[in-house]
Design a protein around this motif. Sequence first.
Motif, PDB file in Angstrom:
ATOM      1  N   GLY A 180       0.753  -1.230  -0.684  1.00 42.21           N
ATOM      2  CA  GLY A 180      -0.019   0.269   0.245  1.00 42.21           C
ATOM      3  C   GLY A 180       0.693   1.173   0.319  1.00 42.21           C
ATOM      4  N   ALA A 181       1.654   1.014   0.186  1.00 43.07           N
ATOM      5  CA  ALA A 181       2.610   2.424  -0.181  1.00 43.07           C
ATOM      6  C   ALA A 181       3.265   3.069  -1.916  1.00 43.07           C
ATOM      7  N   GLU A 182       4.039   3.884  -1.872  1.00 42.96           N
ATOM      8  CA  GLU A 182       4.146   4.398  -3.271  1.00 42.96           C
ATOM      9  C   GLU A 182       5.590   3.571  -3.508  1.00 42.96           C
ATOM     10  N   PRO A 183       6.454   3.058  -4.498  1.00 43.06           N
ATOM     11  CA  PRO A 183       7.781   3.255  -4.807  1.00 43.06           C
ATOM     12  C   PRO A 183       8.095   4.196  -5.520  1.00 43.06           C
ATOM     13  N   VAL A 184       9.253   5.189  -4.582  1.00 37.63           N
ATOM     14  CA  VAL A 184      10.380   5.634  -5.176  1.00 37.63           C
ATOM     15  C   VAL A 184      12.027   4.879  -5.495  1.00 37.63           C
ATOM     16  N   ILE A 185      12.103   5.555  -7.424  1.00 37.38           N
ATOM     17  CA  ILE A 185      12.585   4.493  -7.924  1.00 37.38           C
ATOM     18  C   ILE A 185      14.086   5.701  -7.617  1.00 37.38           C
ATOM     19  N   THR A 186      15.519   4.896  -7.153  1.00 36.83           N
ATOM     20  CA  THR A 186      16.619   5.801  -7.505  1.00 36.83           C
ATOM     21  C   THR A 186      17.401   5.228  -7.758  1.00 36.83           C
ATOM     22  N   PRO A 187      18.485   6.065  -8.237  1.00 31.49           N
ATOM     23  CA  PRO A 187      19.771   5.480  -9.134  1.00 31.49           C
ATOM     24  C   PRO A 187      20.562   4.860  -8.464  1.00 31.49           C
ATOM     25  N   TYR A 188      21.140   4.450  -7.422  1.00 33.48           N
ATOM     26  CA  TYR A 188      21.649   3.691  -6.660  1.00 33.48           C
ATOM     27  C   TYR A 188      21.020   2.582  -6.166  1.00 33.48           C
ATOM     28  N   ARG A 189      20.416   2.181  -6.451  1.00 38.04           N
ATOM     29  CA  ARG A 189      19.802   1.312  -5.708  1.00 38.04           C
ATOM     30  C   ARG A 189      20.508  -0.669  -5.848  1.00 38.04           C
ATOM     31  N   ASN A 190      20.705  -0.537  -7.353  1.00 33.41           N
ATOM     32  CA  ASN A 190      21.321  -1.787  -7.221  1.00 33.41           C
ATOM     33  C   ASN A 190      23.271  -1.176  -7.634  1.00 33.41           C
ATOM     34  N   GLU A 191      23.368  -0.164  -7.162  1.00 34.78           N
ATOM     35  CA  GLU A 191      24.986  -0.148  -6.484  1.00 34.78           C
ATOM     36  C   GLU A 191      25.835  -0.343  -4.959  1.00 34.78           C
ATOM     37  N   CYS A 192      26.547  -0.948  -4.699  1.00 37.19           N
ATOM     38  CA  CYS A 192      27.345  -1.216  -3.457  1.00 37.19           C
ATOM     39  C   CYS A 192      27.130  -0.596  -2.332  1.00 37.19           C
ATOM     40  N   CYS A 193      27.168  -0.855  -0.974  1.00 41.26           N
ATOM     41  CA  CYS A 193      26.836   0.059  -0.578  1.00 41.26           C
ATOM     42  C   CYS A 193      27.761   0.334  -0.135  1.00 41.26           C
ATOM     43  N   GLY A 194      29.088  -0.714  -0.161  1.00 41.49           N
ATOM     44  CA  GLY A 194      30.743  -0.475   0.495  1.00 41.49           C
ATOM     45  C   GLY A 194      30.941  -1.834   0.751  1.00 41.49           C
ATOM     46  N   GLY A 195      29.505  -2.896   1.467  1.00 37.34           N
ATOM     47  CA  GLY A 195      29.679  -3.839   2.578  1.00 37.34           C
ATOM     48  C   GLY A 195      31.619  -3.678   3.217  1.00 37.34           C
ATOM     49  N   TYR A 196      31.881  -5.206   3.148  1.00 37.06           N
ATOM     50  CA  TYR A 196      32.856  -5.759   3.821  1.00 37.06           C
ATOM     51  C   TYR A 196      33.894  -4.189   3.992  1.00 37.06           C
TER      52      TYR A 196
END
Lengths: 261, 130
Positions: A180-196
């Motif tokens: 029931g929420a609204e999705p917000v598309i962002t350009p970095y959604r499939n890029e790395c967070c920095g990980g380990y």
Amino acid sequence: MTYSYYPGCTLKTKAKDLDRYARLSAEALGVTLEEIEDWQCCGAVYPMALDEIATKLSAVRALDSAKRSGRDLLTLCSACHHVIKRVNNDMLTNDDIRLKANNYLKLDSVYAGETKVVHYLEMLRDTVGFDKIRAAVKNPLKGRRIAAYYGCLLLRPAGVMQFDNPENPTILEDFIKAIGAEPVITPYRNECCGGYTVLEDKKIAERRSGMVIGSAAAKGADTVITACPLCLYNLEANAHGEGAPVVKYFTELLAEALGVK
Amino acid sequence: MTVNEKELAERVIEISGVNTRKCMKCGKCSGTCPSYDEMEYHPHQFVSMVEKGQIKKLMESKSLWTCLSCFACIERCPRSVEPAKLIEAVRLCVIRQQGANHMKACSVPDSIDENMPQQAIVSAFRKYSK
Ligand code: SF4
Ligand code: SF4
């Protein structure tokens, strides 16, 4: 539907919410998760080298346990899913790894990649169905603007993970709509967070996660959701300042929408 | 290339399973690499340097520790060369040597905080130590 369930070590410690809300929601949706016995840590990163055998064995043990129960193996943590799915692919397709792993383990019968590995989100999409979830929602998250953060591990390499389109995935956005929420598309959604690398140099994770959070904030998202404890940690550590979204496990929002939180 | 370095190059090729000769030098792997700025040798250079047998330079490079294993270069290479597998193999050539662990257990308490998930510590140990 009953699944063999592999929680992994982080879901027993720092990411208890990811696990707890997943179990409550599954129950509400009529899905039974049966935790496999004596599971071991998957190692958190897939051992890419062809001569790494011992580091793949804990995944094989979990896969074989599901096989003996005659069930699909359900995972939730992105890292566990990534490791177990890729090791399973090795057991199916790489004769050398299959032979050596079986020589080590001496199982009752040879394990050769028979188990199907299913991520919790795939279970929601393919077994329950987002339409049924929409119908089961008691508290639709109306007015919430949610950015999906996929990260790396669920999507890549797509040939093995077969999770969604690696460059333009939709499963989390479809999930957001179903609750029931609204999705917000962002350009970095499939890029790395920095990980380990956060243990090597905090600044790397700061830069990577800062971009993810910054773009979600700029697009007016109030929440970012993830399935990965390390993504959550890196994103949360860098979600400060005015207008920064909160970072949540997707299972928490599911439980909230289903009224079981 | 010394004899020793030739052996190292063979080892890297063998355990990575990468065929460096498939590379068409388009640079897409480095163009897409989120850690590009943190590296002295970039993914496409790993491919060409392994092919030339320049393993020692790569073994001394900080690129080994700043690759995120995000698999972007693997996914987006148009020739399926899979550069990150070379980085992993060179990293293993370093940490498989006695006493050459990049991350030591005694340094961990200083790099963690109470929110850090176990997954982070396990991953870093797998990538930085043997
Ligand atoms: S993307 Fe592939 S083909 Fe292009 S330079 Fe990199 S390894 Fe070579
Ligand atoms: S896996 Fe490593 S080298 Fe490849 S794109 Fe990601 S950070 Fe760059």
